[in-house]
Scaffold this motif. Structure first.
Motif, PDB file in Angstrom:
ATOM      1  N   ASP A 164      10.359  13.644  -1.202  1.00 23.75           N
ATOM      2  CA  ASP A 164      11.694  13.077  -1.148  1.00 23.75           C
ATOM      3  C   ASP A 164      11.667  11.712  -0.738  1.00 23.75           C
ATOM      4  OD1 ASP A 164      12.624  15.618  -2.086  1.00 23.75           O
ATOM      5  OD2 ASP A 164      13.075  16.509  -0.237  1.00 23.75           O
ATOM      6  N   PHE A 165      10.953  11.310   0.277  1.00 25.51           N
ATOM      7  CA  PHE A 165      10.897   9.829   0.734  1.00 25.51           C
ATOM      8  C   PHE A 165      10.665   8.922  -0.169  1.00 25.51           C
ATOM      9  CE2 PHE A 165       8.381   6.507   2.489  1.00 25.51           C
ATOM     10  CZ  PHE A 165       9.164   5.928   3.155  1.00 25.51           C
ATOM     11  N   ARG A 166       9.288   9.430  -1.140  1.00 28.69           N
ATOM     12  CA  ARG A 166       8.930   8.492  -1.862  1.00 28.69           C
ATOM     13  C   ARG A 166       9.741   8.179  -3.019  1.00 28.69           C
ATOM     14  NH1 ARG A 166       4.248  11.270  -1.004  1.00 28.69           N
ATOM     15  NH2 ARG A 166       4.565  12.368  -2.943  1.00 28.69           N
ATOM     16  N   LEU A 179       0.430   8.113  -1.080  1.00 21.55           N
ATOM     17  CA  LEU A 179      -0.389   9.499  -1.140  1.00 21.55           C
ATOM     18  C   LEU A 179       0.694  10.541  -0.844  1.00 21.55           C
ATOM     19  CD1 LEU A 179      -3.489   8.333   0.883  1.00 21.55           C
ATOM     20  CD2 LEU A 179      -3.348   8.145  -1.529  1.00 21.55           C
ATOM     21  N   ASP A 180      -0.007  11.747  -1.103  1.00 19.74           N
ATOM     22  CA  ASP A 180       0.824  12.849  -0.790  1.00 19.74           C
ATOM     23  C   ASP A 180       1.538  12.809   0.650  1.00 19.74           C
ATOM     24  OD1 ASP A 180       0.378  13.935  -3.272  1.00 19.74           O
ATOM     25  OD2 ASP A 180      -1.103  15.328  -2.691  1.00 19.74           O
ATOM     26  N   ASP A 181       0.689  12.763   1.606  1.00 15.51           N
ATOM     27  CA  ASP A 181       1.223  12.571   3.161  1.00 15.51           C
ATOM     28  C   ASP A 181       1.390  11.321   3.513  1.00 15.51           C
ATOM     29  OD1 ASP A 181      -1.338  11.715   3.184  1.00 15.51           O
ATOM     30  OD2 ASP A 181      -2.047  13.263   4.744  1.00 15.51           O
ATOM     31  N   GLU A 182       1.191  10.048   3.077  1.00 12.72           N
ATOM     32  CA  GLU A 182       1.488   8.945   3.657  1.00 12.72           C
ATOM     33  C   GLU A 182       1.735   8.031   2.569  1.00 12.72           C
ATOM     34  OE1 GLU A 182      -1.111   5.367   6.114  1.00 12.72           O
ATOM     35  OE2 GLU A 182      -1.869   7.770   5.819  1.00 12.72           O
ATOM     36  N   ALA A 183       2.830   6.952   2.840  1.00  9.89           N
ATOM     37  CA  ALA A 183       3.305   5.886   2.031  1.00  9.89           C
ATOM     38  C   ALA A 183       3.051   4.556   3.118  1.00  9.89           C
ATOM     39  CB  ALA A 183       4.726   5.904   1.772  1.00  9.89           C
ATOM     40  N   THR A 184       2.424   3.623   2.510  1.00 12.80           N
ATOM     41  CA  THR A 184       1.746   2.437   3.328  1.00 12.80           C
ATOM     42  C   THR A 184       2.715   1.108   2.707  1.00 12.80           C
ATOM     43  OG1 THR A 184       0.044   3.438   3.757  1.00 12.80           O
ATOM     44  CG2 THR A 184       0.058   0.992   4.196  1.00 12.80           C
TER      45      THR A 184
END
Length: 466
Positions: free
Chosen positions: A106-108, A129-134
């Motif tokens: 949802d964040f992405r 990525l699935d668990d991390e947005a940089t």
């Protein structure tokens, strides 16, 4: 001079007003679904903005399920923070990986939307990525679950959203494990323990859940508690020097869940689960002073005999203002050493209303005796009822504190001599107060009960009732 367009105004609102930002986030995640604004969203947004501005760095938000807490705190707020400062390093943690990954998706969806890219032009993702947005400026939003791997990672904001399932919170081992993990592992992930922020947003699930543990171990936490049904009148901050006046007995978001719906949930869930998850006021396991397994129930009170007594017990508050205590009226049928509660009513009354309520209940139940606490408005009420000459009235002096007065009567509960009517509409509120006593917000109904149970009918005459 350039003309200001509606798009410019929208971009400005998205940059400066988190509630507007949340609305657009909701429309992105749930297109076609209406956004229902409410004061509680402003209250949450205000406390989150205080965190973003660095005014507070420890925040607990306790609120019932299905009131936008996860989307607001775990999804939209990190996007808003990184939009203003793409260098921020944010951990978002939930009880399970599946929930954490959903929040990450949802964040992405928000930060990759056209309106977000236009309003926050400096915020861009370099890796998703699935668990991390940089971000391109080395900031990130990292999603993980309670107990997940955090070794070697550090950040400046931790958001802990629903850290424990309600069923798991009933296990002392699992509660203690979560509390120890928070203190021994999670807090160490802050790069700066003094300035780094921690936000805990959850429904209460137990007196010793993480919220209770944190509030009991430190006074540094700002707490926003939002019960589904207001128990007291209160002023809730929704901005700098701006407050929402919430009246006792009102629903948190009536357009979303009406008071009628909530009362139905209260009946279905029971006083224990509803008190914790919806009222943010968990009752001690089994009760505090009076234990849950001592409670006895009846469908109908026994047939009256010549020895049956009826007692009306009145605990009168000193004033009728919204910040003052309730007055409570309990009617009892006393027979063969057993006490059958016939009715319990409470409210805030001025003196004429208090007198009229007492007279109406006396006419309804025809009590053998009316007992009234000999203090505050009770003194005048006892005098006026006596002067009418219709009822026997006894003024009861206050000789001990509230806790002691109930404690003296616990043997009657334990012996199974106190009986409550099944399915009576007043039972959920009464049990929430009785089982939590003396830790609850109210004690007026308990006072009325203690006073009734303490009375001995034998040996009195009309002379010693005055």
């Amino acid at each position: 001079m350039n003309e200001i367009t509606e798009r410019d105004l929208l971009d400005f609102a998205l940059l400066t007003d988190f509630e507007s930002f949340l609305k657009h986030s909701m429309l992105t995640l749930n297109p076609g679904m209406p956004f229902l604004p409410n004061w509680h969203i402003r209250a949450i947004a205000y406390q989150l903005e205080r965190v973003r501005r660095g005014e507070i760095n420890r925040l607990i938000i306790n609120m019932p399920p299905r009131h936008l807490k996860s989307i607001t705190v775990s999804v939209a707020f990190p996007a808003f923070v990184l939009g203003h400062d793409p260098r921020q390093r944010i951990f978002s943690i939930s009880y399970g990986s599946e929930l954490s990954l959903k929040h990450a998706r949802d964040f992405r969806s928000i930060v990759e939307s056209p309106w977000y890219a236009r309003a926050f032009s400096q915020m861009r993702l370099s890796r998703s990525l699935d668990d991390e947005a940089t971000t391109t400026l080395k900031g990130f939003r990292k999603a993980t679950s309670v107990g997940g791997v955090l070794t070697g990672l550090g950040g400046n904001m931790i958001i802990l959203d629903d850290p424990q399932k309600p069923v798991d919170a009933q296990s002392k081992v699992r509660r203690d494990s979560l509390n120890q993990w928070f203190s021994n592992t999670l807090v160490s992930r802050l790069d700066n323990k003094e300035t780094g922020a921690i936000i805990v947003v959850t429904q209460r699930v137990h007196m010793d859940d993480l919220s209770g543990h944190l509030m009991g171990s430190s006074d540094q936490w700002e707490v926003l508690s939002l019960p589904a049904i207001a128990e007291v009148d209160e002023q809730v901050p929704i901005g700098d020097d701006e407050f929402h006046t919430r009246r006792a007995g009102t629903a948190l978001h009536p357009e979303h869940e009406s008071l009628e719906t909530l009362r139905g949930l209260q009946k279905d869930l029971g006083s224990y689960d509803f008190g914790a998850q919806y009222q943010q006021a968990p009752i001690p396991e089994g009760g505090a002073t009076v234990l849950r397994n001592w409670l006895c129930w009846y469908d109908r009170p026994p047939e009256r005999t010549t020895k049956t007594k009826v007692l009306l017990s009145i605990d009168a508050a000193s004033k009728d203002g919204p910040q003052n205590s309730y007055s409570a009226f309990s009617a009892w049928q006393v027979q063969d050493g057993h006490y059958y509660l016939l009715n319990m009513e409470r409210g805030r009354y001025n003196f004429p209303q208090l007198r009229d309520k007492a007279l109406a209940l006396a006419q309804r139940y025809e009590p053998t005796l009316i007992v009234i606490e000999d203090a505050s408005a009770g003194i005048a009420l006892a005098q006026e009822l006596r002067s009418m000459g219709r009822h026997r009235v006894k003024a009861v002096p206050v000789e001990r504190d509230k806790e002691t007065r109930l404690f003296i009567q616990t043997s009657k509960f334990e012996a199974g001599h106190v009986h409550f009517p099944k399915d009576a509409p007043f039972i959920p509120d009464l049990l929430a107060e009785l089982l939590a006593f003396p830790h609850g917000k109210h004690d007026d109904q308990v006072d009325s009960m203690s006073q009734a149970l303490a009375h001995k009918f034998s040996g009195y005459t009309l002379d010693n009732l005055h």
